[in-house]
Motif scaffolding. Structure first.
Motif, PDB file in Angstrom:
ATOM      1  N   ALA A  72      70.233  86.696 122.567  1.00  0.00           N
ATOM      2  CA  ALA A  72      69.683  86.844 123.916  1.00  0.00           C
ATOM      3  C   ALA A  72      69.910  85.596 124.753  1.00  0.00           C
ATOM      4  CB  ALA A  72      68.190  87.167 123.835  1.00  0.00           C
ATOM      5  N   GLN A  73      69.784  84.418 124.143  1.00  0.00           N
ATOM      6  CA  GLN A  73      69.973  83.180 124.887  1.00  0.00           C
ATOM      7  C   GLN A  73      71.425  83.006 125.311  1.00  0.00           C
ATOM      8  OE1 GLN A  73      69.107  79.283 122.905  1.00  0.00           O
ATOM      9  NE2 GLN A  73      67.495  79.168 124.462  1.00  0.00           N
ATOM     10  N   THR A  74      72.355  83.453 124.460  1.00  0.00           N
ATOM     11  CA  THR A  74      73.769  83.402 124.822  1.00  0.00           C
ATOM     12  C   THR A  74      74.059  84.362 125.964  1.00  0.00           C
ATOM     13  OG1 THR A  74      74.234  82.982 122.479  1.00  0.00           O
ATOM     14  CG2 THR A  74      76.111  83.498 123.893  1.00  0.00           C
ATOM     15  N   ASP A  75      73.476  85.555 125.896  1.00  0.00           N
ATOM     16  CA  ASP A  75      73.633  86.530 126.974  1.00  0.00           C
ATOM     17  C   ASP A  75      73.145  85.943 128.302  1.00  0.00           C
ATOM     18  OD1 ASP A  75      73.970  89.544 127.823  1.00  0.00           O
ATOM     19  OD2 ASP A  75      71.974  88.979 128.516  1.00  0.00           O
ATOM     20  N   ALA A  76      71.996  85.272 128.264  1.00  0.00           N
ATOM     21  CA  ALA A  76      71.463  84.651 129.479  1.00  0.00           C
ATOM     22  C   ALA A  76      72.412  83.577 129.994  1.00  0.00           C
ATOM     23  CB  ALA A  76      70.084  84.061 129.203  1.00  0.00           C
ATOM     24  N   GLY A  77      72.970  82.771 129.080  1.00  0.00           N
ATOM     25  CA  GLY A  77      73.887  81.712 129.478  1.00  0.00           C
ATOM     26  C   GLY A  77      75.165  82.243 130.094  1.00  0.00           C
ATOM     27  N   VAL A  78      75.709  83.307 129.512  1.00  0.00           N
ATOM     28  CA  VAL A  78      76.934  83.907 130.054  1.00  0.00           C
ATOM     29  C   VAL A  78      76.676  84.437 131.459  1.00  0.00           C
ATOM     30  CG1 VAL A  78      78.554  85.831 129.812  1.00  0.00           C
ATOM     31  CG2 VAL A  78      77.956  84.440 127.812  1.00  0.00           C
ATOM     32  N   ARG A  79      75.528  85.063 131.664  1.00  0.00           N
ATOM     33  CA  ARG A  79      75.223  85.624 132.979  1.00  0.00           C
ATOM     34  C   ARG A  79      75.016  84.527 134.023  1.00  0.00           C
ATOM     35  NH1 ARG A  79      73.877  91.317 132.386  1.00  0.00           N
ATOM     36  NH2 ARG A  79      74.090  91.796 130.162  1.00  0.00           N
ATOM     37  N   ILE A  80      74.419  83.416 133.620  1.00  0.00           N
ATOM     38  CA  ILE A  80      74.295  82.279 134.536  1.00  0.00           C
ATOM     39  C   ILE A  80      75.681  81.762 134.914  1.00  0.00           C
ATOM     40  CG2 ILE A  80      73.557  79.863 134.717  1.00  0.00           C
ATOM     41  CD1 ILE A  80      71.131  80.664 132.963  1.00  0.00           C
ATOM     42  N   PHE A  81      76.538  81.615 133.905  1.00  0.00           N
ATOM     43  CA  PHE A  81      77.907  81.164 134.171  1.00  0.00           C
ATOM     44  C   PHE A  81      78.596  82.110 135.152  1.00  0.00           C
ATOM     45  CE2 PHE A  81      82.438  81.230 133.516  1.00  0.00           C
ATOM     46  CZ  PHE A  81      82.775  79.890 133.478  1.00  0.00           C
ATOM     47  N   GLN A  82      78.487  83.415 134.919  1.00  0.00           N
ATOM     48  CA  GLN A  82      79.137  84.393 135.796  1.00  0.00           C
ATOM     49  C   GLN A  82      78.590  84.321 137.221  1.00  0.00           C
ATOM     50  OE1 GLN A  82      78.346  87.825 133.292  1.00  0.00           O
ATOM     51  NE2 GLN A  82      80.470  87.894 132.583  1.00  0.00           N
TER      52      GLN A  82
END
Length: 425
Positions: A134-144
């Motif tokens: 979940a934390q990786t998913d959040a990080g990817v979405r912030i990057f995007q």
């Protein structure tokens, strides 16, 4: 990089140090039960909608991209990127990371997490496992969100390429855009409209705050939207579209060759110099000729009109303007560079209302009703709001979020920091 004033310098040190971390520290030992049941639990524990909302909140502030505040914010970003770049920046992620999504397990997830930590999109962690959690998913979405990409949590092609842009190149973008914004900010009025071409967005600004933000479609590389400074003068409701001669040469002739009924289907009529209608079947469309170009081509108001329900005029020598469009699907793309130089505006009815608010008898209801009526109407803008079409590929806001966009017209590559703007007196 999502800058945290207290923590980013710490990230710059640990990102370099993390390159040398032993594998025992980088990845936790695999657990058979995790391999069997873990992915389903990760999916259940990940609120992807919440992660998207959190990512969008970092960029959807009321701070203008073009302002004196942005100059300060870019200066701060530069001061924090410089030591990070000097320390080695972030690492590339491998091709194996392509198409990873939440719930996946792969050695490439380790590199992905290290990239997100190095870029400030994920918090520092002592141990990094190979699960896309979940934390990786959040990080990817912030990057995007920071890179103007569709926020889907997937390492799709645009995300993979953006993640592999070196930190040194991002720092160079900050330098260039600091100089650009600093030069333009001194000439801003309290109220203005900004079209940022690399971001394909529009901001309506008043007293230092963004009151409206719109997705846009701007000129493709070979038909670039020009850099301009002018003043918005008039709104054309339900306009005719007079096809420019350049488009007759480059597009319309080709369309007629492919489909002889194209003009009829698009509700486009041909007129000669005396104003008489010309039957398109009497014209030779086999190749580009002076005969074709010398006629006037006019598309009637309606659902298919290329201007949509309105055209927003401002003086410039390029026949460039803002307008509505019937092609709404293009607003949902990552790279919105499709026009022949003019700028298409999503939610244009709201922008029109904002521009006409000094006209007294106009409100959102009246604008919407005029759109729907298909009535041809020209309205002079009482407030001549300045408009700036600009080229800003990097900016930052006061909460520490730094955004980047691709150098679509290669002005960064050329090192351009000033442009010959067309001014309207």
């Amino acid at each position: 990089m999502r800058l945290n004033r207290r923590n980013l310098l710490r990230y710059s040190a640990i990102a370099g140090a993390s390159l040398a971390l032993p594998s025992a520290l980088r990845a936790q030992d695999g657990n058979p039960l995790t391999e069997i049941f873990g992915n389903g639990r990760v999916l259940r524990d990940t609120d992807q909608t919440l992660n998207t909302d959190a990512a969008q909140s970092l960029i959807a502030t009321n701070e203008p991209i073009l302002s004196f505040d942005t100059v300060y914010n870019l200066q701060l970003a530069i001061s924090q990127y410089e030591p990070f770049v000097a320390n080695g920046g972030w690492e590339e992620i491998p091709q194996e990371a392509y198409k990873l999504v939440v719930g996946n397990s792969s050695p490439a997830v380790i590199a992905l997490k290290r990239r997100l930590i190095g870029g400030g999109d994920m918090p520092w962690a002592e141990n990094i496992n190979d699960t896309f959690d979940a934390q990786t998913d959040a990080g990817v979405r912030i990057f995007q969100a920071r890179h103007g990409l569709i926020i889907n949590g997937q390492i799709d092609e645009p995300t993979w390429y953006a993640m592999n842009v070196p930190a040194q190149q991002r720092l160079q973008q900050l330098y260039l855009n600091y100089t650009r914004v600093q030069g333009m900010a001194a000439n801003l009025n309290p109220r203005y409209v900004v079209v940022n071409i690399p971001a394909a967005t529009i901001e309506a600004v008043n007293d230092g705050m963004v009151e409206q933000r719109h997705t846009a479609v701007v000129g493709r590389v070979e038909r670039a939207t020009p850099i301009m400074a002018s003043k918005i003068s008039q709104i054309n409701f339900n306009p005719y579209w007079h096809v420019p001669k350049s488009l007759v040469r480059q597009d319309l002739t080709k369309y007629m060759q492919e489909n002889p009924n194209y003009l009829t289907e698009q509700n486009i009529f041909i007129y000669d110099g005396a104003g008489n209608k010309v039957d398109p079947q009497t014209i030779n469309w086999a190749g580009i000729t002076d005969e074709q170009v010398n006629y006037m081509y006019r598309q009637e108001p309606g659902a298919a009109n290329s201007m949509g329900h309105c055209k927003i005029n401002f003086y410039n020598p390029y026949d460039c303007y803002l307008h509505d469009t019937p092609s709404k699907a293009l607003f949902g793309e990552n790279a919105r560079f499709h026009s022949s130089g003019c700028v298409r505006v999503e939610g244009v009815n709201q922008l029109v209302n904002w521009l006409l608010r000094d006209n007294g008898d106009w409100d959102q209801s009246k604008v919407d009703m005029t759109f729907e009526s298909l009535q041809r109407l020209d309205v002079e803008c009482q407030a001549r709001v300045p408009i700036h079409t600009t080229y800003i590929t990097a900016w930052a806001n006061r909460q520490g979020t730094v955004s980047f966009r691709d150098d679509v017209y290669k002005f960064d590559e050329q090192g351009k920091v000033t442009f010959n703007e067309t001014a309207n007196g």
